[in-house]
Design an enzyme around this catalytic site. Structure first.
Site, PDB file in Angstrom:
ATOM      1  N   ASN A 160      -0.024  -1.084   6.881  1.00  0.00           N
ATOM      2  CA  ASN A 160      -1.287  -0.369   7.103  1.00  0.00           C
ATOM      3  C   ASN A 160      -2.551  -1.189   6.904  1.00  0.00           C
ATOM      4  O   ASN A 160      -3.585  -0.834   7.459  1.00  0.00           O
ATOM      5  CB  ASN A 160      -1.317   0.919   6.266  1.00  0.00           C
ATOM      6  N   GLY A 236       4.014  -1.121  -0.919  1.00  0.00           N
ATOM      7  CA  GLY A 236       4.741  -0.286   0.035  1.00  0.00           C
ATOM      8  C   GLY A 236       5.071   1.052  -0.589  1.00  0.00           C
ATOM      9  O   GLY A 236       4.412   1.484  -1.544  1.00  0.00           O
ATOM     10  N   GLU A 256       2.528  -2.107  -5.926  1.00  0.00           N
ATOM     11  CA  GLU A 256       1.450  -1.204  -5.505  1.00  0.00           C
ATOM     12  C   GLU A 256       2.091  -0.185  -4.575  1.00  0.00           C
ATOM     13  O   GLU A 256       2.482  -0.530  -3.458  1.00  0.00           O
ATOM     14  CB  GLU A 256       0.361  -1.992  -4.776  1.00  0.00           C
ATOM     15  N   LEU A 257       2.207   1.046  -5.031  1.00  0.00           N
ATOM     16  CA  LEU A 257       2.974   2.041  -4.271  1.00  0.00           C
ATOM     17  C   LEU A 257       2.026   3.111  -3.710  1.00  0.00           C
ATOM     18  O   LEU A 257       0.883   2.835  -3.424  1.00  0.00           O
ATOM     19  CB  LEU A 257       4.078   2.614  -5.149  1.00  0.00           C
ATOM     20  N   CYS A 290      -3.012   4.154   1.216  1.00  0.00           N
ATOM     21  CA  CYS A 290      -2.513   4.655  -0.067  1.00  0.00           C
ATOM     22  C   CYS A 290      -3.571   5.462  -0.801  1.00  0.00           C
ATOM     23  O   CYS A 290      -3.245   6.291  -1.646  1.00  0.00           O
ATOM     24  CB  CYS A 290      -2.024   3.504  -0.926  1.00  0.00           C
ATOM     25  N   GLU A 384       3.451  12.002  -0.551  1.00  0.00           N
ATOM     26  CA  GLU A 384       2.407  11.229   0.124  1.00  0.00           C
ATOM     27  C   GLU A 384       2.517  11.493   1.628  1.00  0.00           C
ATOM     28  O   GLU A 384       3.533  11.164   2.239  1.00  0.00           O
ATOM     29  CB  GLU A 384       2.620   9.749  -0.162  1.00  0.00           C
TER      30      GLU A 384
HETATM   31  P1  NAP Z   1       7.643   0.372   3.166  1.00  0.00           P
HETATM   32  O1  NAP Z   1       8.490   1.035   4.163  1.00  0.00           O
HETATM   33  O2  NAP Z   1       7.939   0.573   1.729  1.00  0.00           O
HETATM   34  O3  NAP Z   1       7.673  -1.192   3.534  1.00  0.00           O
HETATM   35  C1  NAP Z   1       6.898  -2.134   2.839  1.00  0.00           C
HETATM   36  C2  NAP Z   1       7.545  -3.502   2.976  1.00  0.00           C
HETATM   37  O4  NAP Z   1       8.796  -3.520   2.257  1.00  0.00           O
HETATM   38  C3  NAP Z   1       7.884  -3.871   4.423  1.00  0.00           C
HETATM   39  O5  NAP Z   1       7.640  -5.251   4.611  1.00  0.00           O
HETATM   40  C4  NAP Z   1       9.362  -3.544   4.483  1.00  0.00           C
HETATM   41  O6  NAP Z   1      10.055  -4.208   5.506  1.00  0.00           O
HETATM   42  C5  NAP Z   1       9.818  -4.022   3.120  1.00  0.00           C
HETATM   43  N1  NAP Z   1      11.123  -3.512   2.695  1.00  0.00           N
HETATM   44  C6  NAP Z   1      11.785  -2.418   3.136  1.00  0.00           C
HETATM   45  N2  NAP Z   1      12.979  -2.293   2.487  1.00  0.00           N
HETATM   46  C7  NAP Z   1      13.065  -3.332   1.632  1.00  0.00           C
HETATM   47  C8  NAP Z   1      14.034  -3.757   0.681  1.00  0.00           C
HETATM   48  N3  NAP Z   1      15.164  -3.080   0.474  1.00  0.00           N
HETATM   49  N4  NAP Z   1      13.798  -4.867  -0.041  1.00  0.00           N
HETATM   50  C9  NAP Z   1      12.643  -5.558   0.138  1.00  0.00           C
HETATM   51  N5  NAP Z   1      11.688  -5.220   1.018  1.00  0.00           N
HETATM   52  C10 NAP Z   1      11.885  -4.109   1.758  1.00  0.00           C
HETATM   53  O7  NAP Z   1       6.109   0.769   3.352  1.00  0.00           O
HETATM   54  P2  NAP Z   1       5.287   0.948   4.698  1.00  0.00           P
HETATM   55  O8  NAP Z   1       5.768   2.145   5.416  1.00  0.00           O
HETATM   56  O9  NAP Z   1       5.211  -0.366   5.430  1.00  0.00           O
HETATM   57  O10 NAP Z   1       3.834   1.205   4.089  1.00  0.00           O
HETATM   58  C11 NAP Z   1       3.413   2.447   3.653  1.00  0.00           C
HETATM   59  C12 NAP Z   1       3.514   2.593   2.147  1.00  0.00           C
HETATM   60  O11 NAP Z   1       2.791   1.540   1.506  1.00  0.00           O
HETATM   61  C13 NAP Z   1       2.874   3.872   1.669  1.00  0.00           C
HETATM   62  O12 NAP Z   1       3.684   4.478   0.703  1.00  0.00           O
HETATM   63  C14 NAP Z   1       1.564   3.399   1.044  1.00  0.00           C
HETATM   64  O13 NAP Z   1       1.031   4.247   0.073  1.00  0.00           O
HETATM   65  C15 NAP Z   1       1.975   2.095   0.476  1.00  0.00           C
HETATM   66  N6  NAP Z   1       0.784   1.284   0.249  1.00  0.00           N
HETATM   67  C16 NAP Z   1       0.344   1.107  -1.037  1.00  0.00           C
HETATM   68  C17 NAP Z   1      -0.813   0.390  -1.271  1.00  0.00           C
HETATM   69  C18 NAP Z   1      -1.308   0.151  -2.665  1.00  0.00           C
HETATM   70  O14 NAP Z   1      -2.047  -0.817  -2.858  1.00  0.00           O
HETATM   71  N7  NAP Z   1      -0.969   0.975  -3.649  1.00  0.00           N
HETATM   72  C19 NAP Z   1      -1.526  -0.155  -0.208  1.00  0.00           C
HETATM   73  C20 NAP Z   1      -1.050   0.063   1.074  1.00  0.00           C
HETATM   74  C21 NAP Z   1       0.111   0.772   1.296  1.00  0.00           C
HETATM   75  P3  NAP Z   1      10.213  -3.498   6.947  1.00  0.00           P
HETATM   76  O15 NAP Z   1       8.852  -3.422   7.496  1.00  0.00           O
HETATM   77  O16 NAP Z   1      11.097  -4.403   7.679  1.00  0.00           O
HETATM   78  O17 NAP Z   1      10.819  -2.144   6.687  1.00  0.00           O
END
Ligand code: NAP
Length: 486
Positions: A160, A236, A256-257, A290, A384
């Protein structure tokens, strides 16, 4: 919708051990707006991860020193290059992800700040002398500590904010003297490749950085589990964070979730200001943030006024092509995400929620949606949403609001609107979240502040100075001198 020529594709599909690679398998990157192919990146393997981590570890542990002044100069140059390339990078961010061109340009400007702030942390890499004179056992000893790199940082990022969240991990890691292996989100690897290319051009040693696009379950998991990775910095979702914690074992982790941003509008608030901020915070980047505003609690006497203003401002938002400068709200990242958001809204409506505006989907687009009378326990309140949906409810007692927010599983940031400083501080101090913004929504951040939350929202704090602290460790050197009496 406007179509644009494809932006330039970075030099290679992946980078490690000092050169660009073209992995046999590729990840196709498609524009979520129209499905067009934007570019390809490598689809790396667990074997590639091993090669990359080993090369970075070798460089950090046995390669030539990279003096702090050179780190600082390289990152300052990188910040300048980022600023010069704002338009191209913004176009790439917008094409491969969900951001409008305006939102993407703002992200590039944030990344410039993040990299510049990281460069400026060079003078924080300081130590202190140790108070050996404080204890009889310290007699005849002198000593100090310095801040040393942890070693190899694995950076795993979401889709994002595909540039600034990469910068938030890579730049602090580098100024701290670490090597970094980056795994960007599957949907948005191209801007991450472009960023690494830019860092190399700015003078970051080629053996200290690697970028391996690929799948989370292969590249991400192999990286997290690799024995030569010293710290995992992840942004993520909560479920992924849990999986990473299980694989990482005793490694240092920063996470950071997610969040489900609450705003509290107290009886004496400036409703006009609150309404504007709620709409901006709920629908920016189509709610894929997030910090997105998801739940608004408003003093009962202000409910009608706030609802009317929020609905009116929402009706003025332009939903459309990301490439159009007038667009306020673009698509969600994929059809599955848009369908999930739709199903959560449908579930709330079946339970009695009223739709005040929106609740319409077309492919990856979901229209900005305002709900009220949402039933307790509906997922649009407790989970979320990560989409353009906000729920507004009246309250009679601030204690009930505080209890409700503190009972949630997320606790990232919140906002309170009021003209009374005592009420503001009272609510701010009682909410169990990482930050409370007064007369702002929780959708506010500067890149130097400690950023993160508790519960399901994260572990530790990011934000440049805090990331540099986490990515370095104190190392003591102590001298036992010959006693004077000897
Ligand atoms: P996500 O599905 O959790 O993916 C994040 C990253 O983790 C991607 O690069 C993903 O790869 C990788 N990943 C997936 N499974 C993994 C595993 N088993 N081991 C290691 N890495 C793995 O999150 P998203 O959908 O991209 O992003 C949305 C989330 O991010 C939301 O929950 C949002 O709140 C959170 N977020 C938090 C913040 C903060 O600062 N608190 C900021 C921005 C976003 P793939 O892409 O290949 O699946």
């Amino acid at each position: 919708m406007t179509t644009q020529p494809a932006p330039p594709i970075p030099a290679g599909g992946a980078f490690w051990a000092g050169r660009w690679r073209s992995p046999v398998a590729v990840l196709e990157v498609h524009d979520p707006e129209d499905g067009r192919l934007v570019g390809v990146a490598g689809d790396c393997t667990a074997g590639d991860v091993d090669a990359a981590v080993s090369a970075v570890a070798q460089a950090v542990l046995h390669g030539p020193a990279w003096p702090v002044w050179q780190r600082r100069e390289a990152l300052h140059r990188a910040a300048v290059l980022l600023a010069e390339r704002e338009a191209d990078l913004a176009r790439l961010i917008s094409r491969e992800g969900c951001k409008t061109v305006r939102g993407a340009a703002a992200e590039v400007r944030r990344a410039v700040e993040t990299v510049r702030l990281s460069a400026e942390q060079a003078d924080r890499l300081e130590g202190r002398t140790l108070p050996f004179g404080d204890t009889p056992r310290g007699e005849d000893r002198l000593g100090w500590y310095t801040r040393e790199p942890v070693g190899v940082v694995a950076a795993i990022t979401p889709f994002n904010d595909p540039l600034n969240l990469v910068a938030h991990k890579v730049a602090p890691a580098l100024i701290g003297g670490n090597g970094v292996v980056l795994k960007p989100a599957e949907q948005t690897p191209l801007v991450a490749l472009a960023f690494i290319e830019l860092l190399l051009e700015a003078g970051v040693p080629a053996d200290r950085v690697a970028v391996l696009p690929g799948r989370g379950a292969t590249v991400g998991a192999a990286l997290v589990g690799h024995p030569r990775v010293d710290l995992v910095s992840f942004t993520g979702g909560f479920a992924t964070g849990n999986a990473i914690a299980a694989t990482a074992g005793a490694k240092k982790t920063m996470m950071e979730l997610g969040g489900n941003g609450t705003v509290v509008v107290l009886p004496d608030a400036d409703v006009r200001r609150a309404a504007r901020a709620v709409v901006d915070g709920a629908f920016g980047n189509a709610g894929q943030n997030c910090l997105s505003v998801q739940r608004v609690f408003v003093a009962r006497e202000l409910l009608d006024d706030l609802v009317e203003r929020v609905v009116h401002l929402t009706s003025e938002l332009v939903v459309g092509s990301k490439a159009d400068e007038r667009t306020d709200v673009g698509p969600l990242i994929d059809v599955a995400s848009a369908t999930r958001v739709e199903s959560w809204v449908d579930e709330a409506v079946e339970g009695g929620a009223a739709v005040l505006i929106g609740a319409k989907r077309d492919g990856t687009y979901y229209w900005p949606t305002v709900l009220t009378s949402v039933p307790v326990g509906a997922r649009v309140l407790t989970e979320e949403v990560f989409g353009p949906v906000v729920s507004i409810e009246a309250f009679d007692s601030v204690d009930d609001v505080v209890a409700d927010v503190n009972g949630l599983e997320y606790g990232l940031q919140a906002g309170v609107f009021t003209r009374d400083i005592d009420s503001a501080l009272d609510v701010a101090q009682r909410l169990r979240v990482g930050a409370v913004m007064i007369n702002d929504t929780g959708d506010f951040r500067i890149d130097a502040m400690p950023f993160g939350g508790g519960k399901r929202s994260g572990v530790g704090r990011e934000g440049v100075p805090f990331a540099v602290d986490a990515m370095t460790e104190p190392k003591i050197i102590a001298i036992h001198r010959t006693p004077r009496s000897a």
